[in-house]
Design an enzyme around this catalytic site. Structure first.
Site, PDB file in Angstrom:
ATOM      1  N   ASP A  49     -54.277   4.883 -47.148  1.00 13.67           N
ATOM      2  CA  ASP A  49     -52.804   5.446 -47.150  1.00 13.67           C
ATOM      3  C   ASP A  49     -51.999   4.743 -46.159  1.00 13.67           C
ATOM      4  O   ASP A  49     -52.405   4.005 -45.498  1.00 13.67           O
ATOM      5  CB  ASP A  49     -52.897   7.071 -47.237  1.00 13.67           C
ATOM      6  N   HIS A  79     -47.915   8.954 -60.756  1.00 12.11           N
ATOM      7  CA  HIS A  79     -46.752   9.722 -61.359  1.00 12.11           C
ATOM      8  C   HIS A  79     -45.527   9.552 -60.665  1.00 12.11           C
ATOM      9  O   HIS A  79     -44.514   9.688 -61.145  1.00 12.11           O
ATOM     10  CB  HIS A  79     -47.192  10.874 -61.859  1.00 12.11           C
TER      11      HIS A  79
END
Length: 351
Positions: free
Chosen positions: A216, A254
């Site tokens: 990340d 998304h």
């Protein structure tokens, strides 16, 4: 009593209109129940309790009992709590819905509800019509910056968002772990956009033959706990992704438009050490029409409006849309596995 015959369709239409119009009141009442910890108060008792016991648990010397009674009437009507009639006073208890309000429960949705109803976080919805009419993103029109930049400059809102993501992660990962078998994977599994490593730790703990890389942004992984069998790596998924045998991407794509998703998937393909690995995507797959008979369809289509409001290019996708970006990224074969939650599992293969 004289009965009057009405045309049923207009009456039903009016009732449905009010149901949607007052939807915001349901959300506000949920937030109120959370702030008063009504579910927690009931849960700490052995069985259903009276309004007076709820009031005592709230512990305010100036509590308005009549207002509390009306709130509980509304929450019972919305089937958020159950009410049982006794000889003297009504008794209130938890049901399968209100259990998600328990703040200390593993599968709580309390923080997610607090985020959705947070005044600052909700405010872009008032710019949604403007963004549709003029183009652009409602969040940017509201904050003057992107949603991510707003969070970066507002620690309280950022914490609210992060707490909500932990809620969603714990809820989804339990369903994923119960319905998807990671045992066939070999070597190293890279969790792309894995946050602080909570999801990957659940996987590696259950399947200790796997090594994990939690990947990340650097400022995210810098606050991650140390987990056995997991290495935390900071970087930018749009630039490069650490090498691995397989890749896991949960509710990340998304947030981004098709071009960005294709880039992430291409980076996964380029970092895959062999051609027998796969990318495992946990994300919403919309029904072709946006509606269906699945109990989570309303939540899925609602999440698409959230993406529309907050993120540039963010969207929920149908299977046809997923197929298109997977093929563009070089994944010529895929399968969709439906599981009993909002997301599905998409397995994508190079060959």
């Amino acid at each position: 009593m004289t009965s009057i015959t009405h045309d049923a369709a207009p009456i039903q239409g009016q009732a449905r209109f009010f149901h949607h119009l007052y939807g915001g009141i349901s959300a506000a009442a949920l937030r109120c129940a959370l702030e008063l910890d009504i579910a927690g108060i009931i849960n700490r008792h052995d069985g259903p309790i009276t309004l007076a016991q709820i009031a005592h648990g709230i512990g305010s010397s100036s509590l308005d009992v009549d207002s509390l009674s009306r709130l509980m009437r509304f929450l019972v009507h919305q089937q958020i709590f159950d009410q049982q009639e006794s000889e003297e006073k009504p008794l209130y208890s938890l049901n399968e819905c209100s259990k998600f309000l328990l703040k200390d429960a593993r599968n709580t949705l309390s923080s997610f509800a607090m985020m959705i109803t947070d005044p600052l976080i909700f405010s872009p919805f008032y710019k949604l019509s403007q963004s549709i009419e003029e183009g652009g993103i409602a969040a940017f029109k509201t904050y003057g910056v992107s949603t991510w930049d707003m969070f970066a400059s507002n620690p309280q809102a950022h914490k609210c968002f992060n707490d909500a993501m932990v809620c969603a992660t714990m809820l989804n990962i339990d369903v994923i772990m119960s319905n998807y078998d990671f045992s066939s994977l070999k070597g190293t599994l890279v969790d792309v956009g894995g946050g602080v490593g909570v999801t990957l730790n659940e996987i590696v703990t259950k399947y200790p033959h796997l090594k994990g890389i939690n990947f990340d942004m650097p400022d995210v992984v810098s606050s991650a706990k140390a987990y056995e069998g997991i290495t935390h790596v900071g970087g930018d998924m749009f630039t490069a992704i650490p090498q691995g045998d397989s890749f896991f991407i949960k509710t990340i794509l998304h947030n981004w438009g098709d071009d960005k998703c294709v880039q992430v998937l291409k980076n996964c393909r380029e970092s895959m050490t062999g051609r027998t690995g796969k990318v495992i995507i946990a994300d919403i797959v919309l029904s072709p029409t946006g509606t269906g008979d699945d109990v989570f369809d309303e939540a899925r289509i609602g999440m698409d409006i959230l993406m529309l409001t907050y993120f540039d290019g963010g969207k929920e996708r149908t299977e046809v849309e997923w197929k298109r970006i997977l093929e563009e990224a070089g994944f010529l074969r895929y399968s969709v596995i439906k599981i009993p939650t909002t997301v599905s599992i998409i397995e994508a293969y190079i060959e």
